[in-house]
Motif scaffolding. Structure first.
Motif, PDB file in Angstrom:
ATOM      1  N   PRO A  76       0.796  -1.233   0.000  1.00  0.00           N
ATOM      2  CA  PRO A  76       0.000   0.000   0.000  1.00  0.00           C
ATOM      3  C   PRO A  76       0.828   1.283   0.000  1.00  0.00           C
ATOM      4  O   PRO A  76       0.387   2.289  -0.533  1.00  0.00           O
ATOM      5  N   GLU A  77       1.991   1.272   0.605  1.00  0.00           N
ATOM      6  CA  GLU A  77       2.857   2.455   0.607  1.00  0.00           C
ATOM      7  C   GLU A  77       4.300   2.013   0.378  1.00  0.00           C
ATOM      8  O   GLU A  77       5.114   1.988   1.304  1.00  0.00           O
ATOM      9  N   PRO A  78       4.642   1.694  -0.858  1.00  0.00           N
ATOM     10  CA  PRO A  78       5.993   1.210  -1.130  1.00  0.00           C
ATOM     11  C   PRO A  78       7.074   2.259  -0.903  1.00  0.00           C
ATOM     12  O   PRO A  78       8.249   1.919  -0.820  1.00  0.00           O
ATOM     13  N   ASN A  79       6.670   3.520  -0.766  1.00  0.00           N
ATOM     14  CA  ASN A  79       7.630   4.586  -0.494  1.00  0.00           C
ATOM     15  C   ASN A  79       7.787   4.873   1.001  1.00  0.00           C
ATOM     16  O   ASN A  79       8.522   5.784   1.383  1.00  0.00           O
ATOM     17  N   ALA A  80       7.134   4.101   1.854  1.00  0.00           N
ATOM     18  CA  ALA A  80       7.286   4.277   3.305  1.00  0.00           C
ATOM     19  C   ALA A  80       8.628   3.711   3.736  1.00  0.00           C
ATOM     20  O   ALA A  80       9.045   2.634   3.293  1.00  0.00           O
ATOM     21  N   MET A  81       9.311   4.448   4.588  1.00  0.00           N
ATOM     22  CA  MET A  81      10.625   4.009   5.057  1.00  0.00           C
ATOM     23  C   MET A  81      10.799   4.434   6.506  1.00  0.00           C
ATOM     24  O   MET A  81      10.274   5.459   6.932  1.00  0.00           O
ATOM     25  N   THR A  82      11.512   3.628   7.252  1.00  0.00           N
ATOM     26  CA  THR A  82      11.831   3.976   8.627  1.00  0.00           C
ATOM     27  C   THR A  82      13.118   4.787   8.613  1.00  0.00           C
ATOM     28  O   THR A  82      14.148   4.311   8.125  1.00  0.00           O
ATOM     29  N   LEU A  83      13.049   6.006   9.118  1.00  0.00           N
ATOM     30  CA  LEU A  83      14.195   6.902   9.188  1.00  0.00           C
ATOM     31  C   LEU A  83      14.762   6.860  10.595  1.00  0.00           C
ATOM     32  O   LEU A  83      14.047   7.102  11.562  1.00  0.00           O
ATOM     33  N   ALA A  84      16.044   6.535  10.697  1.00  0.00           N
ATOM     34  CA  ALA A  84      16.731   6.513  11.992  1.00  0.00           C
ATOM     35  C   ALA A  84      17.720   7.672  12.042  1.00  0.00           C
ATOM     36  O   ALA A  84      18.514   7.866  11.113  1.00  0.00           O
ATOM     37  N   THR A  85      17.635   8.427  13.113  1.00  0.00           N
ATOM     38  CA  THR A  85      18.540   9.546  13.355  1.00  0.00           C
ATOM     39  C   THR A  85      19.133   9.356  14.748  1.00  0.00           C
ATOM     40  O   THR A  85      18.721   8.469  15.493  1.00  0.00           O
ATOM     41  N   ALA A  86      20.080  10.218  15.086  1.00  0.00           N
ATOM     42  CA  ALA A  86      20.653  10.180  16.427  1.00  0.00           C
ATOM     43  C   ALA A  86      21.035  11.593  16.841  1.00  0.00           C
ATOM     44  O   ALA A  86      21.458  12.404  16.011  1.00  0.00           O
ATOM     45  N   SER A  87      20.890  11.865  18.116  1.00  0.00           N
ATOM     46  CA  SER A  87      21.319  13.157  18.655  1.00  0.00           C
ATOM     47  C   SER A  87      22.845  13.175  18.712  1.00  0.00           C
ATOM     48  O   SER A  87      23.503  12.146  18.525  1.00  0.00           O
ATOM     49  N   LEU A  88      23.408  14.338  18.995  1.00  0.00           N
ATOM     50  CA  LEU A  88      24.867  14.420  19.157  1.00  0.00           C
ATOM     51  C   LEU A  88      25.354  13.531  20.286  1.00  0.00           C
ATOM     52  O   LEU A  88      26.479  13.035  20.259  1.00  0.00           O
ATOM     53  N   ALA A  89      24.500  13.310  21.283  1.00  0.00           N
ATOM     54  CA  ALA A  89      24.858  12.441  22.401  1.00  0.00           C
ATOM     55  C   ALA A  89      24.756  10.960  22.031  1.00  0.00           C
ATOM     56  O   ALA A  89      25.065  10.093  22.829  1.00  0.00           O
ATOM     57  N   GLY A  90      24.267  10.668  20.813  1.00  0.00           N
ATOM     58  CA  GLY A  90      24.167   9.285  20.369  1.00  0.00           C
ATOM     59  C   GLY A  90      22.845   8.615  20.660  1.00  0.00           C
ATOM     60  O   GLY A  90      22.683   7.420  20.410  1.00  0.00           O
ATOM     61  N   LYS A  91      21.882   9.362  21.175  1.00  0.00           N
ATOM     62  CA  LYS A  91      20.574   8.774  21.464  1.00  0.00           C
ATOM     63  C   LYS A  91      19.830   8.541  20.146  1.00  0.00           C
ATOM     64  O   LYS A  91      19.533   9.489  19.419  1.00  0.00           O
ATOM     65  N   PRO A  92      19.507   7.292  19.818  1.00  0.00           N
ATOM     66  CA  PRO A  92      18.841   7.009  18.547  1.00  0.00           C
ATOM     67  C   PRO A  92      17.347   7.291  18.601  1.00  0.00           C
ATOM     68  O   PRO A  92      16.729   7.293  19.660  1.00  0.00           O
ATOM     69  N   SER A  93      16.787   7.522  17.430  1.00  0.00           N
ATOM     70  CA  SER A  93      15.359   7.741  17.285  1.00  0.00           C
ATOM     71  C   SER A  93      14.961   7.265  15.891  1.00  0.00           C
ATOM     72  O   SER A  93      15.719   7.430  14.939  1.00  0.00           O
ATOM     73  N   ALA A  94      13.790   6.666  15.774  1.00  0.00           N
ATOM     74  CA  ALA A  94      13.321   6.187  14.464  1.00  0.00           C
ATOM     75  C   ALA A  94      11.842   6.472  14.312  1.00  0.00           C
ATOM     76  O   ALA A  94      11.099   6.472  15.285  1.00  0.00           O
ATOM     77  N   ARG A  95      11.441   6.699  13.064  1.00  0.00           N
ATOM     78  CA  ARG A  95      10.041   6.937  12.744  1.00  0.00           C
ATOM     79  C   ARG A  95       9.845   6.644  11.267  1.00  0.00           C
ATOM     80  O   ARG A  95      10.803   6.617  10.495  1.00  0.00           O
ATOM     81  N   VAL A  96       8.594   6.437  10.863  1.00  0.00           N
ATOM     82  CA  VAL A  96       8.281   6.160   9.464  1.00  0.00           C
ATOM     83  C   VAL A  96       7.984   7.477   8.760  1.00  0.00           C
ATOM     84  O   VAL A  96       7.220   8.303   9.258  1.00  0.00           O
ATOM     85  N   VAL A  97       8.626   7.663   7.614  1.00  0.00           N
ATOM     86  CA  VAL A  97       8.397   8.830   6.765  1.00  0.00           C
ATOM     87  C   VAL A  97       8.154   8.321   5.343  1.00  0.00           C
ATOM     88  O   VAL A  97       8.370   7.144   5.051  1.00  0.00           O
TER      89      VAL A  97
END
Length: 136
Positions: free
Chosen positions: A57-78
């Motif tokens: 249904p959404e082949p362009n959906a992707m999980t984006l992972a980022t991290a703060s300068l302190a190295g704390k990871p975060s992920a969300r679907v964009v």
């Protein structure tokens, strides 16, 4: 009764540890790829098209992972909004958590998952801003 322990909620699904799909779709073989040198963005575009044709249904959906300068990871679907010589393009609010994290630490990764193809693809790189005209 006030002293009685709370009743256990009925389980509507099997235990998490038993949830496993037996993937049986044809594997991705090197022989199915064009000859090297590979054009990774062209392969990604072809696989997105394959996923759309397969009914994802959404082949362009992707999980984006980022991290703060302190190295704390975060992920969300964009949602991927473009794919060209610059790489992958998606839009974000620069004031959002992901926008702030990408501003201070542009290193990021995305993962596409296409259940209909039984395939996932990981892309890593450094994010940058698109032009103001493009992001409006």
């Amino acid at each position: 009764a006030p002293d009685a322990p709370p009743a256990a909620a009925p389980s509507a699904s099997p235990p998490v540890e038993s949830m496993r799909v037996n993937y049986s779709h044809a594997p991705l073989l090197e022989s199915s790829l064009p000859p090297p040198p590979y054009a990774p963005l062209e392969l990604l575009a072809a696989w997105i098209a394959d996923a759309a044709a397969a009914g994802d249904p959404e082949p362009n959906a992707m999980t984006l992972a980022t991290a703060s300068l302190a190295g704390k990871p975060s992920a969300r679907v964009v949602l991927l909004k473009g794919l060209d010589g610059r790489g992958l393009v998606w839009y974000t609010n620069y004031g959002s958590q992901k926008g702030r994290e990408l501003e201070e630490n542009g290193e990021c990764a995305v993962v596409f998952w296409w259940p209909a193809l039984e395939r996932s693809v990981r892309v890593e790189g450094v994010a940058g801003k698109v032009s103001g005209e493009e992001s409006d």
